[in-house]
Design a protein around this motif. Structure first.
Motif, short mmCIF file in Angstrom:
data_model
loop_
_atom_site.label_atom_id
_atom_site.label_comp_id
_atom_site.label_asym_id
_atom_site.label_seq_id
_atom_site.Cartn_x
_atom_site.Cartn_y
_atom_site.Cartn_z
N VAL A 310 0.78 -1.18 0.01
CA VAL A 310 0.02 0.02 -0.10
C VAL A 310 1.09 1.13 0.13
O VAL A 310 0.69 2.14 -0.88
N SER A 311 1.98 1.26 0.75
CA SER A 311 2.70 2.55 0.94
C SER A 311 3.53 2.81 -0.30
O SER A 311 3.80 3.87 -0.85
N LEU A 312 3.85 1.43 -0.75
CA LEU A 312 4.78 1.67 -2.01
C LEU A 312 4.07 2.11 -3.47
O LEU A 312 4.34 2.94 -4.04
N LEU A 313 2.96 1.59 -3.49
CA LEU A 313 1.96 2.05 -4.60
C LEU A 313 1.68 3.52 -4.59
O LEU A 313 1.67 4.18 -5.51
N LEU A 314 1.35 3.92 -3.05
CA LEU A 314 0.71 5.20 -2.86
C LEU A 314 1.93 6.18 -3.22
O LEU A 314 1.66 7.29 -3.70
N GLU A 315 3.22 5.72 -2.77
CA GLU A 315 4.26 6.80 -2.87
C GLU A 315 4.41 7.06 -4.26
O GLU A 315 4.50 8.08 -4.89
N ALA A 317 1.77 6.53 -6.86
CA ALA A 317 0.71 7.30 -7.39
C ALA A 317 0.88 8.67 -6.95
O ALA A 317 0.10 9.55 -7.68
N GLU A 318 1.20 8.98 -5.80
CA GLU A 318 1.38 10.54 -5.35
C GLU A 318 2.45 11.19 -5.91
O GLU A 318 2.63 12.36 -5.43
N GLY A 319 3.19 10.35 -6.76
CA GLY A 319 4.38 11.27 -7.39
C GLY A 319 5.68 11.65 -6.16
O GLY A 319 6.23 12.69 -6.53
N ARG A 320 5.68 10.86 -5.22
CA ARG A 320 6.65 11.34 -4.27
C ARG A 320 7.57 10.01 -3.94
O ARG A 320 8.25 9.76 -2.85
N PHE A 321 7.93 9.18 -5.12
CA PHE A 321 8.86 8.15 -4.81
C PHE A 321 10.02 8.44 -4.86
O PHE A 321 10.34 9.21 -5.76
#
Ligand code: AMP
Ligand code: GLY
Length: 434
Positions: A310-315, A317-321
């Motif tokens: 969840v955290s990985l995909l969200l990072e 998706a939110e352009g903050r990876f």
């Protein structure tokens, strides 16, 4: 956290299991989902080819994250429509999804950015294509690719001039509708094929990526790579004969120029790129881009990934990876596909499945619940996946669990990873032919 997962197959079930294993409590909604996905949350009937319909649902239900499984919604512009609502999506804009949606676009991108790939010609005219075939100088097979999405059936390796002409004419006559009225002809590449997945988060002022372990799919229906092509009968990874310097070479030759190329071209990428790679005598060359996770590669990758999905995909998706090395289990994973009778030409549906306790991860791909009983409902019905410290042990674990899932006519390949195991045991590398 409310997550909308787009898709319904084995890839999505594997993603869903991993999302539900996250430290964050997940309320999962799958669209359209399946009876198996319904056991992990709820399902909603949405037409994934209609961005407006998906966006309307998102506007009303405000998911915290949308995760796109297949390529079709991305090419249709679903991610753009959801992002426009300010909702994070793990999935690329339509312009980026074109890398899978148009082979001609992908080849032009590769050539523009100096990415090693087979020599090619993009043809939109019958006479020009026929002349090209008659004067073909690149050797056989002649590789013909329908430009657009053709459900995995748009690539033909023609062994003779006559077969190439026949295939080309069928494509131009609309075998896959408009998708095959532009045809990419390619020189044949010979070598070892592998699947390289990369998480990418790219926009005008940010470019980050992370490599996932390289996998290998087994496309043919029968053991020993015999019989017709399928969507994939099993995969494993990482590859025991791939050295760190080989992975580095793919990163430098293929991944870096791809990420830089996306940024240069003003494309927004927020998801995964799956590079189909052929390791030739000259080194790695790019066969194709997919803008989604592979199936059954995902089932392998989810076994290996030691991260909170969840955290990985969200990072991303939110352009903050932030670029980093992903945490992985020091294991080899394997996923075998249990396919229906008749697959890949047809699939016998409604056959009751006898299910014991496999002891490996059971993934549903094409199943349905009927009168309290799981029955077959697609070509690729189920997968068994597991990981172990080495490939041989992982293969043994799958083998031992196979007796626990049965139905009349079930097809399974028991040689997933076997050729690679022997290759590695013989001290051979990716440079050596099988
Ligand atoms: P693609 O959808 O472009 O990956 O093509 C489907 C499959 O066709 C690949 O997985 C390869 O096995 C094969 N293929 C594609 N392009 C070539 C090529 N230029 N030479 C040899 N095989 C190819
Ligand atoms: N396993 C190949 C694919 O997902 O396209």
């Amino acid at each position: 956290m409310k997550i909308l997962l787009l898709g319904s197959g084995g890839r999505e079930h594997a993603l869903a299991l991993k999302l539900k294993a996250s430290a964050t409590a997940v309320e999962l909604v799958s669209a359209p989902g399946s009876d198996a996905l319904a056991e992990l949350g709820t399902c909603v009937k949405l037409d994934l080819e209609r961005p407006v319909e998906v966006a309307q649902w998102c506007a009303a239900h405000r998911p915290d994250l949308v995760v796109a499984g297949p390529e079709v919604p991305l090419v249709a512009g679903v991610a753009d429509a959801i992002r426009a609502l300010g909702i994070p999506v793990f999935g690329h804009d339509a312009a980026t999804a074109h890398l899978e949606g148009s082979k001609a676009f992908a080849k032009a991108f590769m050539q523009r950015h100096g990415i090693p790939t087979a020599a090619s010609h993009t043809i939109t005219d019958l006479a020009a294509g026929e002349a090209l075939v008659r004067g073909w100088t690149h050797g056989f097979p002649i590789v013909l690719k329908a430009d657009g999405l053709a459900a995995g059936k748009g690539v033909v390796l023609a062994q003779t001039e006559a077969e190439a002409l026949e295939t080309f004419r069928a494509f131009m006559a609309g075998q896959f509708g408009d998708a095959s009225r532009t045809v990419v002809f390619e020189a044949p590449l010979v070598g070892m094929e592998l699947s390289l997945h990369v998480l990418v988060d790219v926009d005008a002022d940010h470019a980050a990526y992370a490599l996932l372990p390289a996998c290998q799919d087994h496309k043919r229906i029968f053991e020993g790579d015999q019989g017709p092509n399928t969507g994939g009968m099993g995969a494993f990874g990482p590859l025991p004969f791939l050295r760190p310097e080989d992975i580095e070479r793919m990163r430098v030759d293929l991944v870096e120029p791809t990420v830089k190329g996306l940024q240069k071209d003003g494309l927004v990428a927020r998801g995964v790129l799956f590079l189909g790679v052929m390791w030739t005598a000259q080194g790695p060359e790019l066969l194709e881009y997919n803008v989604r996770f592979g199936d059954p590669e995902t089932q392998v990758l989810m076994q290996l990934l030691d991260e909170d999905l969840v955290s990985l995909l969200l990072e991303v998706a939110e352009g903050r990876f932030a670029p980093r090395t992903l945490k992985l289990k020091p294991h080899t994973a394997i996923a075998v596909v249990l396919a229906a009778e008749g697959y890949p030409e047809t699939a016998k549906k409604g056959v009751p499945i006898t299910l014991g306790a496999p002891g490996t991860t059971l993934i549903h791909a094409g199943t349905k619940r009927q009168d309290g009983q799981w029955v077959t409902n697609g070509g690729r019905v189920m997968n068994l996946a597991t990981s172990a410290p080495d490939l041989a042990t992982a293969r043994d674990a799958i083998d031992a669990s196979l007796s626990q899932v049965q139905w009349p006519g079930m097809q399974v390949r028991r040689d997933i990873g076997l050729k690679a195991l022997r290759h590695a045991q013989a001290g051979k590398t990716v440079q050596d032919a099988w």
